[in-house]
Write a protein that holds these residues in place. Structure first.
Motif, PDB file in Angstrom:
ATOM      1  N   MET A   1      84.855  -1.016 112.709  1.00 17.74           N
ATOM      2  CA  MET A   1      83.704  -0.640 111.869  1.00 17.74           C
ATOM      3  C   MET A   1      82.510  -1.533 112.196  1.00 17.74           C
ATOM      4  N   LEU A   2      81.330  -0.955 112.244  1.00 16.62           N
ATOM      5  CA  LEU A   2      80.111  -1.700 112.506  1.00 16.62           C
ATOM      6  C   LEU A   2      79.725  -2.528 111.287  1.00 16.62           C
ATOM      7  N   THR A   3      79.060  -3.653 111.522  1.00 15.48           N
ATOM      8  CA  THR A   3      78.554  -4.472 110.424  1.00 15.48           C
ATOM      9  C   THR A   3      77.033  -4.473 110.451  1.00 15.48           C
ATOM     10  N   ALA A   4      76.429  -4.618 109.262  1.00 19.05           N
ATOM     11  CA  ALA A   4      74.974  -4.514 109.181  1.00 19.05           C
ATOM     12  C   ALA A   4      74.413  -5.351 108.044  1.00 19.05           C
ATOM     13  N   ILE A   5      73.127  -5.692 108.180  1.00 17.47           N
ATOM     14  CA  ILE A   5      72.331  -6.177 107.069  1.00 17.47           C
ATOM     15  C   ILE A   5      71.161  -5.218 106.882  1.00 17.47           C
ATOM     16  N   ILE A   6      70.626  -5.177 105.663  1.00 13.01           N
ATOM     17  CA  ILE A   6      69.505  -4.285 105.356  1.00 13.01           C
ATOM     18  C   ILE A   6      68.414  -5.098 104.678  1.00 13.01           C
ATOM     19  N   ALA A   7      67.178  -4.957 105.154  1.00  7.11           N
ATOM     20  CA  ALA A   7      66.038  -5.661 104.566  1.00  7.11           C
ATOM     21  C   ALA A   7      64.968  -4.661 104.170  1.00  7.11           C
ATOM     22  N   ASP A   8      64.701  -4.588 102.874  1.00  8.63           N
ATOM     23  CA  ASP A   8      63.667  -3.682 102.347  1.00  8.63           C
ATOM     24  C   ASP A   8      63.295  -4.199 100.967  1.00  8.63           C
ATOM     25  N   ASP A   9      62.014  -4.383 100.705  1.00  9.14           N
ATOM     26  CA  ASP A   9      61.599  -4.908  99.405  1.00  9.14           C
ATOM     27  C   ASP A   9      61.654  -3.860  98.294  1.00  9.14           C
ATOM     28  N   ASN A  10      61.868  -2.587  98.648  1.00  3.49           N
ATOM     29  CA  ASN A  10      62.014  -1.531  97.647  1.00  3.49           C
ATOM     30  C   ASN A  10      63.500  -1.375  97.319  1.00  3.49           C
ATOM     31  N   GLU A  11      63.910  -1.857  96.165  1.00  4.33           N
ATOM     32  CA  GLU A  11      65.336  -1.883  95.821  1.00  4.33           C
ATOM     33  C   GLU A  11      65.929  -0.481  95.745  1.00  4.33           C
ATOM     34  N   THR A  12      65.164   0.480  95.229  1.00  3.28           N
ATOM     35  CA  THR A  12      65.678   1.848  95.101  1.00  3.28           C
ATOM     36  C   THR A  12      65.982   2.437  96.475  1.00  3.28           C
ATOM     37  N   GLU A  13      65.055   2.288  97.407  1.00  6.29           N
ATOM     38  CA  GLU A  13      65.261   2.823  98.752  1.00  6.29           C
ATOM     39  C   GLU A  13      66.367   2.068  99.487  1.00  6.29           C
ATOM     40  N   ARG A  14      66.444   0.770  99.245  1.00  4.70           N
ATOM     41  CA  ARG A  14      67.490  -0.034  99.887  1.00  4.70           C
ATOM     42  C   ARG A  14      68.878   0.415  99.399  1.00  4.70           C
ATOM     43  N   THR A  15      68.988   0.650  98.114  1.00  2.00           N
ATOM     44  CA  THR A  15      70.264   1.091  97.542  1.00  2.00           C
ATOM     45  C   THR A  15      70.659   2.458  98.077  1.00  2.00           C
ATOM     46  N   TYR A  16      69.684   3.349  98.183  1.00  2.99           N
ATOM     47  CA  TYR A  16      69.981   4.691  98.692  1.00  2.99           C
ATOM     48  C   TYR A  16      70.397   4.635 100.153  1.00  2.99           C
ATOM     49  N   PHE A  17      69.743   3.779 100.933  1.00  2.00           N
ATOM     50  CA  PHE A  17      70.104   3.654 102.345  1.00  2.00           C
ATOM     51  C   PHE A  17      71.521   3.102 102.491  1.00  2.00           C
ATOM     52  N   CYS A  18      71.885   2.141 101.652  1.00  2.00           N
ATOM     53  CA  CYS A  18      73.263   1.615 101.659  1.00  2.00           C
ATOM     54  C   CYS A  18      74.260   2.722 101.373  1.00  2.00           C
ATOM     55  N   LYS A  19      73.897   3.582 100.445  1.00  2.00           N
ATOM     56  CA  LYS A  19      74.778   4.703 100.084  1.00  2.00           C
ATOM     57  C   LYS A  19      74.986   5.630 101.282  1.00  2.00           C
ATOM     58  N   LEU A  20      73.904   5.946 102.002  1.00  2.00           N
ATOM     59  CA  LEU A  20      74.020   6.809 103.174  1.00  2.00           C
ATOM     60  C   LEU A  20      74.904   6.175 104.242  1.00  2.00           C
ATOM     61  N   LEU A  21      74.778   4.877 104.426  1.00  2.00           N
ATOM     62  CA  LEU A  21      75.610   4.186 105.411  1.00  2.00           C
ATOM     63  C   LEU A  21      77.081   4.214 105.007  1.00  2.00           C
ATOM     64  N   ARG A  22      77.362   3.965 103.735  1.00  2.00           N
ATOM     65  CA  ARG A  22      78.753   3.981 103.269  1.00  2.00           C
ATOM     66  C   ARG A  22      79.388   5.350 103.470  1.00  2.00           C
ATOM     67  N   GLU A  23      78.604   6.388 103.266  1.00  2.00           N
ATOM     68  CA  GLU A  23      79.133   7.746 103.383  1.00  2.00           C
ATOM     69  C   GLU A  23      79.525   8.092 104.817  1.00  2.00           C
ATOM     70  N   THR A  24      78.943   7.408 105.793  1.00  2.00           N
ATOM     71  CA  THR A  24      79.339   7.659 107.186  1.00  2.00           C
ATOM     72  C   THR A  24      80.720   7.082 107.496  1.00  2.00           C
ATOM     73  N   LYS A  25      81.152   6.115 106.684  1.00  2.00           N
ATOM     74  CA  LYS A  25      82.435   5.413 106.874  1.00  2.00           C
ATOM     75  C   LYS A  25      82.493   4.700 108.239  1.00  2.00           C
ATOM     76  N   LYS A  26      81.316   4.354 108.753  1.00  2.00           N
ATOM     77  CA  LYS A  26      81.245   3.667 110.038  1.00  2.00           C
ATOM     78  C   LYS A  26      80.609   2.281 109.941  1.00  2.00           C
ATOM     79  N   VAL A  27      80.013   1.970 108.783  1.00  2.00           N
ATOM     80  CA  VAL A  27      79.241   0.736 108.656  1.00  2.00           C
ATOM     81  C   VAL A  27      79.641  -0.026 107.396  1.00  2.00           C
ATOM     82  N   LYS A  28      79.830  -1.321 107.549  1.00  2.00           N
ATOM     83  CA  LYS A  28      80.030  -2.215 106.416  1.00  2.00           C
ATOM     84  C   LYS A  28      78.776  -3.051 106.243  1.00  2.00           C
ATOM     85  N   VAL A  29      78.119  -2.941 105.088  1.00  2.00           N
ATOM     86  CA  VAL A  29      76.907  -3.703 104.806  1.00  2.00           C
ATOM     87  C   VAL A  29      77.300  -5.095 104.341  1.00  2.00           C
TER      88      VAL A  29
END
Length: 243
Positions: free
Chosen positions: A1-29
């Motif tokens: 599984m790929l590993t990642a960090i996410i940087a975005d000052d908009n918490e709502t968009e950051r949370t949604y992007f994390c959700k999209l990544l989790r749904e792929t089942k390919k990335v661990k944030v």
């Protein structure tokens, strides 16, 4: 599984992007950041496969963070996301893997991950090819291994194309000349002598003065020429034991 960090000052968009990544089942944030300084700390400590960076955020912006990551954690791949398309040229100058426009959608995120997987797979081929004394080249959907002693020079041609000139034929690739230069690190006969040219010194037959204090390079048994910029001629002389 790929590993990642996410940087975005908009918490709502950051949370949604994390959700999209989790749904792929390919990335661990591994971590999230709301500003550039925290993003740099996370990258340094966690050394993720990918850093997803918003371009506009407090502290160092995404472009500045990416440049620092590429120096301190060079194996981490960069993907930018932003609400503005005007930064695309700057993003790809940094050799980012992809550039996502907000609002995010699942299809575009999966496409970005496919590019990342391709990049990582090619990196593994590169490691093996270095031991085999070959250059791994991505060309028209194939990975081609080219003997280093057959390469005459490498040329940047246009915005998204690089040409590898060999004694047998030419190959085109979407890989940048900078990426190919990284592959050839440790092979002293290959030198980046111009923003558009990387040459094999073993193939050089003649170096002659040219316009604007630059120099033209002619190769033994090869019709096409390359250029050496005036800033790099001393480096070439040094490698040819002429300095």
């Amino acid at each position: 599984m790929l590993t990642a960090i996410i940087a975005d000052d908009n918490e709502t968009e950051r949370t949604y992007f994390c959700k999209l990544l989790r749904e792929t089942k390919k990335v661990k944030v591994l971590g999230e950041a709301a500003d550039g300084l925290v993003a740099l700390d996370l990258a340094s400590q966690l050394r993720p496969d990918i850093a997803f960076l918003d371009i506009q955020m407090p502290g160092p912006n995404g472009l500045e963070v990416a440049r620092e990551i590429m120096t301190t954690v060079p194996l981490t791949l960069i993907v930018f996301f932003t609400a503005y398309s005007g930064y695309a040229a700057n993003a790809f100058e940094i050799n980012s893997v992809d550039y996502l426009l907000k609002p995010f959608d699942a299809f575009r995120v999966r496409k970005a991950l496919a590019r990342i997987e391709e990049k990582l797979a090619l990196r593994q081929v590169n490691k093996r090819s270095q031991k085999l004394n070959k250059l791994a080249l991505k060309s028209r959907g194939e990975i081609i291994l080219i003997d280093l002693n057959e390469i005459v020079f490498i040329e940047k041609s246009g915005k998204n194309t690089t040409i590898v000139h060999t004694v047998k034929r030419d190959y085109t690739t979407s890989q940048t000349i900078g990426e190919l230069e990284q592959q050839l690190e440790g092979h002293d006969c290959f030198q980046r002598v111009h923003k558009s040219y990387l040459i094999n010194l073993n193939m050089v037959e003649r170096i002659s003065p040219f316009a604007d204090n630059s120099f033209v390079v002619r190769f033994a048994g090869y019709k096409k020429d390359a250029l050496i910029s005036r800033n790099n001629i001393e480096l070439v002389k040094k490698h040819l034991n002429l300095a």
